[in-house]
Design a protein around this motif. Structure first.
Motif, PDB file in Angstrom:
ATOM      1  N   THR B  75       0.893  -1.074  -0.378  1.00  0.00           N
ATOM      2  CA  THR B  75       0.159  -0.137  -0.322  1.00  0.00           C
ATOM      3  C   THR B  75       0.424   1.393  -0.020  1.00  0.00           C
ATOM      4  N   LEU B  76       0.672   2.217  -0.665  1.00  0.00           N
ATOM      5  CA  LEU B  76       1.042   3.577  -0.139  1.00  0.00           C
ATOM      6  C   LEU B  76       0.209   4.445   0.816  1.00  0.00           C
ATOM      7  N   ASP B  77      -0.371   3.531   1.292  1.00  0.00           N
ATOM      8  CA  ASP B  77      -1.088   4.641   2.195  1.00  0.00           C
ATOM      9  C   ASP B  77      -0.383   5.431   2.983  1.00  0.00           C
ATOM     10  N   ASN B  78       1.545   4.758   3.575  1.00  0.00           N
ATOM     11  CA  ASN B  78       1.591   5.814   4.090  1.00  0.00           C
ATOM     12  C   ASN B  78       3.461   6.484   3.874  1.00  0.00           C
ATOM     13  N   ILE B  79       3.274   6.467   2.645  1.00  0.00           N
ATOM     14  CA  ILE B  79       4.118   7.544   1.950  1.00  0.00           C
ATOM     15  C   ILE B  79       3.132   8.675   1.385  1.00  0.00           C
ATOM     16  N   VAL B  82       2.797  10.798   4.810  1.00  0.00           N
ATOM     17  CA  VAL B  82       3.279  11.542   4.649  1.00  0.00           C
ATOM     18  C   VAL B  82       3.401  13.015   4.434  1.00  0.00           C
ATOM     19  N   LEU B  83       3.752  12.872   2.453  1.00  0.00           N
ATOM     20  CA  LEU B  83       3.443  13.797   2.468  1.00  0.00           C
ATOM     21  C   LEU B  83       2.677  14.803   2.013  1.00  0.00           C
ATOM     22  N   THR B  84       1.039  14.263   2.234  1.00  0.00           N
ATOM     23  CA  THR B  84       0.215  15.034   2.668  1.00  0.00           C
ATOM     24  C   THR B  84      -0.125  15.923   4.387  1.00  0.00           C
ATOM     25  N   THR B  92       9.737  18.233   8.980  1.00  0.00           N
ATOM     26  CA  THR B  92      10.346  18.588   7.706  1.00  0.00           C
ATOM     27  C   THR B  92      10.954  19.932   7.401  1.00  0.00           C
ATOM     28  N   LEU B  93      10.108  21.322   6.914  1.00  0.00           N
ATOM     29  CA  LEU B  93      10.536  22.536   7.479  1.00  0.00           C
ATOM     30  C   LEU B  93      12.159  22.634   8.419  1.00  0.00           C
ATOM     31  N   ARG B  94      10.955  22.363   9.521  1.00  0.00           N
ATOM     32  CA  ARG B  94      11.696  23.686  10.874  1.00  0.00           C
ATOM     33  C   ARG B  94      13.163  22.421  10.890  1.00  0.00           C
ATOM     34  N   THR B  95      13.275  21.042  10.353  1.00  0.00           N
ATOM     35  CA  THR B  95      13.652  20.352  10.819  1.00  0.00           C
ATOM     36  C   THR B  95      14.975  20.392   9.640  1.00  0.00           C
ATOM     37  N   LEU B  96      14.727  20.986   8.372  1.00  0.00           N
ATOM     38  CA  LEU B  96      15.250  21.751   7.560  1.00  0.00           C
ATOM     39  C   LEU B  96      16.458  23.107   7.312  1.00  0.00           C
ATOM     40  N   GLY B  97      15.629  23.711   8.010  1.00  0.00           N
ATOM     41  CA  GLY B  97      15.860  24.866   8.236  1.00  0.00           C
ATOM     42  C   GLY B  97      16.895  24.939   9.803  1.00  0.00           C
TER      43      GLY B  97
END
Lengths: 266, 303
Positions: B75-79, B82-84, B92-97
């Motif tokens: 299944t692609l549910d997990n992906i 995470v994407l939505t 993700t933005l916080r970590t990247l920053g």
């Protein structure tokens, strides 16, 4: 370019400030190891040697140090062998997939530790069906330690070239003799520096260790994590950190001397 | 004078088994290569790549909410989750920053000290400074992170130092996380930049000066291009180590979460390895993107 006097002074001052910031927390750790306060308030209300005495009698801490040293030594030895082999292969041969192999070496350190940790945990337990133990920690540590040896050795191989080895072969030495008498002496200080970093990396690793150690293996970082938030143990942890930093001067100094001696004779 | 034995200036080697193996290997470089590579590739391939691949495949499975075991249905549910999911995007933005700021701070701090070490200090001082930079690596990561917690706390040394001037400690949160992480990875950034600067010959700097180049233009046009790969190499350490960290942010970050925390909770408390694996894909993709971007600078040879 010749730096002016003021420019040198500014650089020296910046270096001094950066070193001061680097050592500020360490000095706090040092002073707190003598503090009578158990929750590390500043300034310390009083000074005591209690924690130093207790630290050297703390069996949990001493056992954890022994376990960590054991793991780090074996992981370093494995990474020394594998790292040397792989750098000889990559430096002395051109072959298809060379870039992929060099990526493969740096991947375990470039990818976050938690990913390496859960990947190995999953592989050990569900795919291979083996119990987590000190051996699984060593396997995990050796995997990400290879890169430090690799970097040091391949840089050295690039610099020394192959002239001496070819001369040795022309004079009739076999491959093993050439390695023993020509290649290895040229690599010695690079191996020491790489091995030292590998040892340090393994000795201080906490994330991958958490996932590959199981509950019976207590390395020093795991012991510290268990005890850091306990009021009566935190000062003991400080004592151990101070001792580690002081002890580390010896191998770093030796590595420096080895590198320095070679620089002079070159 | 020594008399050569019969047959020439070098005595003919004795014909032993070891000798024959050596000769055979010398004539077959491919065999030599495969002997060199077999052990490390076996180790890295079996231990690491298989484990990593298995983890990524797990991202395509699900957890049975009732029994808590992993069901192997594709299944692609997990992906998709995470994407939505907005939580994942924010984190993700916080970590990247945080990773970018930590890396920039580390490089800016490392450049002057590395330059001083490599080009200004005397040989003797150079040795002392290298030891001074390396030594903190041996104080445990946890002890240093915890030391910053105590340094930045409301009754810590920073507050004590700046209180007379009306300042106050930044306390726990993202700034504290950035300070602590930048501090932790600083030696890993200083060392490659220092090594890179050591490889810049002094004669080049003098030539640039003799040809009329001012200090600024020499640094920009001669030194910087030569040490750029070393800077990138250092940045790989600080960037990727920050991207995966979850312990420091727990110690000094207040209530903030990074990607590592999300992975950790899903492996541990939530017992959802497939979702954790799907979250782990985010830093993997970011790191691969970064490595691909810097590959052409030659930085990967400088780690």
């Amino acid at each position: 370019m010749r730096l002016s006097r003021p420019a040198r002074a500014v650089l020296a001052a910046l270096t001094g400030i950066i070193l001061a910031v680097i050592y500020l927390p360490l000095i706090v750790v040092l002073i707190n190891s003598f503090s009578t306060s158990t929750n590390l308030t500043w300034p310390p209300p009083g000074l005591t040697l209690e924690w130093w005495v207790k630290a050297f009698r703390n069996e949990g801490a001493l056992n954890a140090i022994a376990t960590s040293v054991q793991i780090a030594i074996v992981a370093t030895l494995v990474s020394l062998v594998l790292g040397t082999l792989i750098s000889l292969a990559l430096q002395r041969f051109a072959f298809f997939g060379r870039d992929a192999v060099s990526l493969l070496v740096i991947l375990p350190i470039a990818l976050p530790g938690i990913i390496t940790g859960i990947a190995l945990n999953n592989a050990f337990r569900t795919i291979l069906g083996i119990q987590l133990s000190i051996a699984t920690v060593i396997i995990a540590h050796a995997t990400f330690c290879i890169v430090t040896v690799f970097n040091n050795v391949i840089a050295r191989l690039r610099r020394v070239g192959m002239n001496f080895e070819e001369a040795s072969a022309d004079l009739g030495a076999g491959l093993w003799t050439t390695f023993r008498l020509v290649t290895f002496p040229q690599l010695r200080s690079a191996l020491f520096a790489g091995g030292l970093l590998a040892f340090a990396l393994s000795f201080d690793e906490i994330i991958v260790t958490t996932f590959t150690a199981g509950s019976s293996v207590k390395t020093l970082p795991i012991w510290i994590l268990d005890n850091l938030f306990r009021p009566n143990q935190a000062p003991i942890v400080n004592v151990i950190a101070v001792v580690l930093v002081l002890v580390s001067i010896v191998p770093i100094y030796v590595a420096q001397r080895l590198a320095g001696a070679e620089k002079v004779t070159r | 004078m020594l008399q050569p034995e019969s047959g020439g200036p070098v005595p003919a080697p004795r014909d032993t088994g070891a000798r024959r193996i050596s000769v055979f290997l010398s004539r077959h470089p491919r065999l030599r290569l495969s002997l060199l590579l077999s052990a490390p590739l076996f180790w890295l391939g079996l231990v690491y790549i298989v484990a990593l691949a298995a983890l990524l495949i797990t991202a395509l499975w699900t957890v049975d909410t009732f029994t808590g075991t992993i069901t192997q249905t594709w299944t692609l549910d997990n992906i998709v989750t995470v994407l939505t999911g907005s939580l994942y995007q924010t984190v993700t933005l916080r970590t990247l920053g945080v990773a970018v700021v930590v890396t920039v701070v580390d490089v800016l701090v490392a450049l002057p000290i590395a330059f001083y070490m490599a080009k200004v200090a005397s040989t003797r001082w150079q040795r002392v400074l290298v030891i001074a930079v390396l030594m903190p690596l041996w104080a445990s990561y946890l002890v240093k992170a915890y030391a910053w917690r105590s340094v930045l706390s409301s009754d810590g040394i920073v507050d004590w130092l700046v209180a007379p001037f009306g300042g106050q400690t930044p306390g726990y949160g993202l700034p504290a996380t950035v300070i602590t992480l930048a501090y932790l990875w600083l030696p890993y950034v200083i060392l490659p930049i220092y090594a890179g600067l050591e490889r810049v010959p002094d004669s080049l700097l003098e030539a640039s000066g003799d040809l009329g180049g001012r200090t600024g233009s020499t640094l920009r046009l001669v030194v910087l291009p030569m040490i750029w790969p070393a800077i990138i190499a250092g940045s790989i350490f600080s960037f990727s180590l920050t991207l995966g960290d979850y312990i420091t942010v727990n110690i000094v970050g207040g209530a903030n979460q990074m990607l590592g925390n999300l992975v950790y909770t899903n492996v541990g408390a939530a017992n959802n390895l497939p979702l954790a694996a799907a979250i782990a894909l985010i830093p993997i993709v970011i790191i691969f993107g970064y490595l691909a971007a810097v590959r052409r600078t030659g930085a990967l040879d400088n780690l």
